[in-house]
Enzyme design. Structure first.
Site, PDB file in Angstrom:
ATOM      1  N   ARG A 138      19.859  43.356  51.948  1.00 62.98           N
ATOM      2  CA  ARG A 138      20.314  44.749  52.137  1.00 62.98           C
ATOM      3  C   ARG A 138      21.720  44.860  52.704  1.00 62.98           C
ATOM      4  NH1 ARG A 138      15.020  45.154  54.158  1.00 62.98           N
ATOM      5  NH2 ARG A 138      13.614  45.899  52.537  1.00 62.98           N
ATOM      6  N   LYS A 156      34.329  49.826  45.566  1.00 61.12           N
ATOM      7  CA  LYS A 156      33.451  49.920  44.395  1.00 61.12           C
ATOM      8  C   LYS A 156      33.060  48.510  43.994  1.00 61.12           C
ATOM      9  CE  LYS A 156      34.774  54.091  41.860  1.00 61.12           C
ATOM     10  NZ  LYS A 156      35.218  54.554  40.527  1.00 61.12           N
ATOM     11  N   GLU A 191      47.697  49.141  36.176  1.00 59.52           N
ATOM     12  CA  GLU A 191      47.091  49.874  37.307  1.00 59.52           C
ATOM     13  C   GLU A 191      48.162  50.252  38.335  1.00 59.52           C
ATOM     14  OE1 GLU A 191      43.983  50.913  37.140  1.00 59.52           O
ATOM     15  OE2 GLU A 191      42.690  49.367  36.284  1.00 59.52           O
ATOM     16  N   LYS A 207      46.058  54.127  46.791  1.00 60.51           N
ATOM     17  CA  LYS A 207      44.603  54.049  46.666  1.00 60.51           C
ATOM     18  C   LYS A 207      43.929  54.307  48.006  1.00 60.51           C
ATOM     19  CE  LYS A 207      40.722  51.888  44.635  1.00 60.51           C
ATOM     20  NZ  LYS A 207      40.189  50.947  43.670  1.00 60.51           N
ATOM     21  N   GLU A 227      33.783  59.247  45.391  1.00 66.10           N
ATOM     22  CA  GLU A 227      34.197  59.892  44.144  1.00 66.10           C
ATOM     23  C   GLU A 227      33.521  61.233  43.877  1.00 66.10           C
ATOM     24  OE1 GLU A 227      35.155  57.063  41.084  1.00 66.10           O
ATOM     25  OE2 GLU A 227      34.757  58.543  39.532  1.00 66.10           O
ATOM     26  N   ARG A 268      38.987  61.111  44.396  1.00 65.48           N
ATOM     27  CA  ARG A 268      38.927  59.717  43.939  1.00 65.48           C
ATOM     28  C   ARG A 268      38.912  59.629  42.414  1.00 65.48           C
ATOM     29  NH1 ARG A 268      35.997  54.351  46.485  1.00 65.48           N
ATOM     30  NH2 ARG A 268      36.937  52.968  44.955  1.00 65.48           N
ATOM     31  N   ASN A 310      40.945  57.409  38.057  1.00 65.33           N
ATOM     32  CA  ASN A 310      40.469  57.099  36.699  1.00 65.33           C
ATOM     33  C   ASN A 310      41.441  57.543  35.617  1.00 65.33           C
ATOM     34  OD1 ASN A 310      38.014  56.009  37.632  1.00 65.33           O
ATOM     35  ND2 ASN A 310      37.188  58.066  37.898  1.00 65.33           N
ATOM     36  N   HIS A 345      41.451  55.962  32.135  1.00 65.77           N
ATOM     37  CA  HIS A 345      40.287  55.086  32.014  1.00 65.77           C
ATOM     38  C   HIS A 345      39.231  55.569  31.028  1.00 65.77           C
ATOM     39  CE1 HIS A 345      42.043  52.890  35.289  1.00 65.77           C
ATOM     40  NE2 HIS A 345      41.018  52.069  35.367  1.00 65.77           N
ATOM     41  N   HIS A 401      38.591  52.810  28.572  1.00 69.51           N
ATOM     42  CA  HIS A 401      37.296  52.111  28.572  1.00 69.51           C
ATOM     43  C   HIS A 401      36.706  52.048  27.172  1.00 69.51           C
ATOM     44  CE1 HIS A 401      36.099  52.413  33.095  1.00 69.51           C
ATOM     45  NE2 HIS A 401      36.636  51.246  32.799  1.00 69.51           N
ATOM     46  N   HIS A 437      41.404  44.703  30.658  1.00 70.11           N
ATOM     47  CA  HIS A 437      41.137  46.018  31.236  1.00 70.11           C
ATOM     48  C   HIS A 437      42.407  46.873  31.334  1.00 70.11           C
ATOM     49  CE1 HIS A 437      39.277  49.045  33.789  1.00 70.11           C
ATOM     50  NE2 HIS A 437      40.298  48.910  34.619  1.00 70.11           N
TER      51      HIS A 437
HETATM   52  P1  NAD Z   1      39.382  38.957  36.053  1.00 64.57           P
HETATM   53  O1  NAD Z   1      38.844  38.848  37.401  1.00 64.57           O
HETATM   54  O2  NAD Z   1      38.465  38.815  34.904  1.00 64.57           O
HETATM   55  O3  NAD Z   1      40.610  37.936  35.904  1.00 64.57           O
HETATM   56  C1  NAD Z   1      41.285  37.838  34.686  1.00 64.57           C
HETATM   57  C2  NAD Z   1      41.369  36.384  34.207  1.00 64.57           C
HETATM   58  O4  NAD Z   1      42.324  35.701  35.007  1.00 64.57           O
HETATM   59  C3  NAD Z   1      40.059  35.619  34.355  1.00 64.57           C
HETATM   60  O5  NAD Z   1      39.939  34.735  33.284  1.00 64.57           O
HETATM   61  C4  NAD Z   1      40.265  34.848  35.668  1.00 64.57           C
HETATM   62  O6  NAD Z   1      39.504  33.682  35.685  1.00 64.57           O
HETATM   63  C5  NAD Z   1      41.738  34.568  35.632  1.00 64.57           C
HETATM   64  N1  NAD Z   1      42.414  34.461  36.938  1.00 64.57           N
HETATM   65  C6  NAD Z   1      42.228  35.252  38.022  1.00 64.57           C
HETATM   66  N2  NAD Z   1      43.112  34.944  38.979  1.00 64.57           N
HETATM   67  C7  NAD Z   1      43.862  33.923  38.500  1.00 64.57           C
HETATM   68  C8  NAD Z   1      44.956  33.193  39.041  1.00 64.57           C
HETATM   69  N3  NAD Z   1      45.472  33.464  40.243  1.00 64.57           N
HETATM   70  N4  NAD Z   1      45.481  32.210  38.269  1.00 64.57           N
HETATM   71  C9  NAD Z   1      44.996  31.962  37.026  1.00 64.57           C
HETATM   72  N5  NAD Z   1      43.975  32.639  36.472  1.00 64.57           N
HETATM   73  C10 NAD Z   1      43.415  33.616  37.208  1.00 64.57           C
HETATM   74  O7  NAD Z   1      40.126  40.355  35.797  1.00 64.57           O
HETATM   75  P2  NAD Z   1      40.942  41.387  36.644  1.00 64.57           P
HETATM   76  O8  NAD Z   1      41.885  41.956  35.672  1.00 64.57           O
HETATM   77  O9  NAD Z   1      41.446  40.870  37.926  1.00 64.57           O
HETATM   78  O10 NAD Z   1      39.823  42.450  36.989  1.00 64.57           O
HETATM   79  C11 NAD Z   1      39.115  43.117  35.966  1.00 64.57           C
HETATM   80  C12 NAD Z   1      37.764  43.525  36.501  1.00 64.57           C
HETATM   81  O11 NAD Z   1      37.965  44.378  37.626  1.00 64.57           O
HETATM   82  C13 NAD Z   1      36.923  44.277  35.512  1.00 64.57           C
HETATM   83  O12 NAD Z   1      35.616  43.773  35.570  1.00 64.57           O
HETATM   84  C14 NAD Z   1      36.958  45.708  36.025  1.00 64.57           C
HETATM   85  O13 NAD Z   1      35.785  46.432  35.724  1.00 64.57           O
HETATM   86  C15 NAD Z   1      37.104  45.504  37.489  1.00 64.57           C
HETATM   87  N6  NAD Z   1      37.736  46.609  38.207  1.00 64.57           N
HETATM   88  C16 NAD Z   1      37.138  47.046  39.326  1.00 64.57           C
HETATM   89  C17 NAD Z   1      37.704  48.065  40.069  1.00 64.57           C
HETATM   90  C18 NAD Z   1      37.064  48.506  41.344  1.00 64.57           C
HETATM   91  O14 NAD Z   1      37.505  49.484  41.946  1.00 64.57           O
HETATM   92  N7  NAD Z   1      36.051  47.826  41.808  1.00 64.57           N
HETATM   93  C19 NAD Z   1      38.921  48.630  39.663  1.00 64.57           C
HETATM   94  C20 NAD Z   1      39.523  48.149  38.506  1.00 64.57           C
HETATM   95  C21 NAD Z   1      38.918  47.138  37.791  1.00 64.57           C
HETATM   96 ZN    ZN Z   2      40.972  50.132  36.173  1.00 65.08          ZN
END
Ligand code: NAD
Ligand code: ZN
Length: 363
Positions: A118, A139, A181, A222, A232, A236, A240, A243, A247, A260
């Protein structure tokens, strides 16, 4: 640099800078002193690129779980594997999770931390540009076969430690994705900043200091929004921007193929076109912004691969869609977002305009 995040449920700070890992971990030693075990969750790409720097600069003993890279780590199967690992390691409510990776690792690790017994504490150590966004604000989520991020929780980290050294091993595609972003944060907050970005160097080749500065600025935007509305209900939603349509492109293309942020950039153009209709955004601005995005290598060819009907299926799954009506974040002017309900027929018309504009601009 330290940026406070005073969310309603819990306050914490984001520390950002180059080469700060060791020092920033030491600065939150009271959090670590309370932990009976430290579990680092990372993915295989992050670990192979950054293991040596992490090990040299993370001052505590830890147990390590290396997960499948990217979106794959947000599966139910991997979530289950993480919980199994935590149980096998006899983690308790006092154990601490470290999310060491991009947004995918952060979302998964945060949700694992939110739900193990939990809720146990976790710290974000982001490694992508995109994660200046995802690591802040609480999130967390995993994916379901019927929709991305559908299973999750609002759960804030105890701290965010963003060492920009980790960004050195990112691919150009991931830099481009993350910068979308940053640009989104500029569009919803500050017309001058948007001008600076549009006039500046190629966004995949920014000088390191300037990049760090932009990331800190994005985090401040942010944080200010999350402080007003953690879950949200209101402002908040502005985060988006781009998005809804983004998406749909990301999902239609199959996660991973269009990153993304690359999809979000396509969605940003779509929202600018809608903002011309519902707000006061000038068509010349939309065109200029599109030129900038194309020059920076965003993959607009993805739009032509799908019909509007194919995208509609995903548009209607959007978590912001209330009772079948679509909700978009739009701009009154640059820096001034608002939320607008839009009928599907209108969405179809803007989709047609987007396709026509892409042909016009790329000729
Ligand atoms: P990711 O975590 O998938 O990383 C992208 C790629 O880069 C992956 O293959 C990873 O292994 C690689 N990688 C990461 N760091 C690296 C580094 N320093 N050196 C070499 N390779 C590296 O993608 P992302 O773009 O960081 O995040 C996308 C995800 O975030 C999605 O799942 C999305 O839904 C989520 N997201 C969440 C929020 C939130 O508020 N929680 C906001 C935006 C996006
Ligand atoms: Zn995003």
């Amino acid at each position: 640099m330290e940026i406070p995040v005073r969310a309603a449920s819990h306050s914490y700070s984001v520390t950002i800078g180059k080469g700060i890992l060791n020092e920033a971990v030491a600065a939150v030693n009271d959090l670590f002193a309370k932990a009976d075990k430290i579990i680092v969750l990372t993915d295989e790409n992050v670990w192979s690129a950054q293991q040596s720097y992490f090990e040299a600069n993370f001052p505590h003993a830890f147990r390590l779980l290396v997960m499948p890279a990217g979106e794959k780590c947000k599966s139910f199967d991997n979530y289950n594997a993480v919980q199994t690992y935590l149980l096998e390691q006899k983690c308790t409510r006092k154990s601490m999770i470290i999310a060491f990776g991009g947004g995918a690792v952060g979302d998964l690790a945060g949700f694992a931390a939110a739900t193990y017994m939990r809720g146990i504490p976790f710290i974000q150590i982001p490694t992508t540009i995109l994660a200046h966004d995802s690591a802040v604000g609480g999130k967390t989520a995993i994916n379901h076969a019927l929709g991305k991020n559908m299973i999750g929780a609002f759960y804030q980290p105890e701290a965010v430690i963003f060492d920009t050294i980790f960004l050195h091993s990112l691919s150009e595609k991931e830099i481009r994705s993350g910068m979308a972003e940053v640009i989104k944060h500029a569009l919803i907050s500050d017309a001058h900043w948007v001008e600076e970005l549009l006039e500046g160097d190629r966004i995949t080749g920014l000088p390191e200091d300037l990049l760090a500065n932009y990331l800190a600025h994005g985090i401040q935007v942010k944080a200010a929004i999350v402080e007003q509305d953690e879950t949200e209900q209101s402002v908040r939603k502005y985060l988006n921007l781009g998005h809804t349509y983004g998406h749909a492109i990301e999902a239609a293309a199959g996660y991973g193929r269009v990153a993304h942020g690359e999809a979000v950039m396509i969605g940003l153009i779509y929202s600018l076109l809608l903002s011309e209709k519902y707000g006061k955004v000038d068509h010349q601005f939309t065109k200029r912004f599109l030129h900038f995005a194309i020059e920076n290598g965003y993959p607009f060819e993805a739009v032509q691969e799908f019909t509007f009907e194919q995208l509609t299926e995903y548009l209607l799954k959007d978590k912001k869609a209330d009772y079948g009506q679509l909700q978009f974040v739009l701009l009154e002017t640059i820096g001034q977002p608002f939320v607008q309900k839009v009928e599907l027929e209108q969405c179809r018309e803007i989709d047609r305009q987007l396709r026509a504009l892409l042909v016009e601009v790329q000729q």
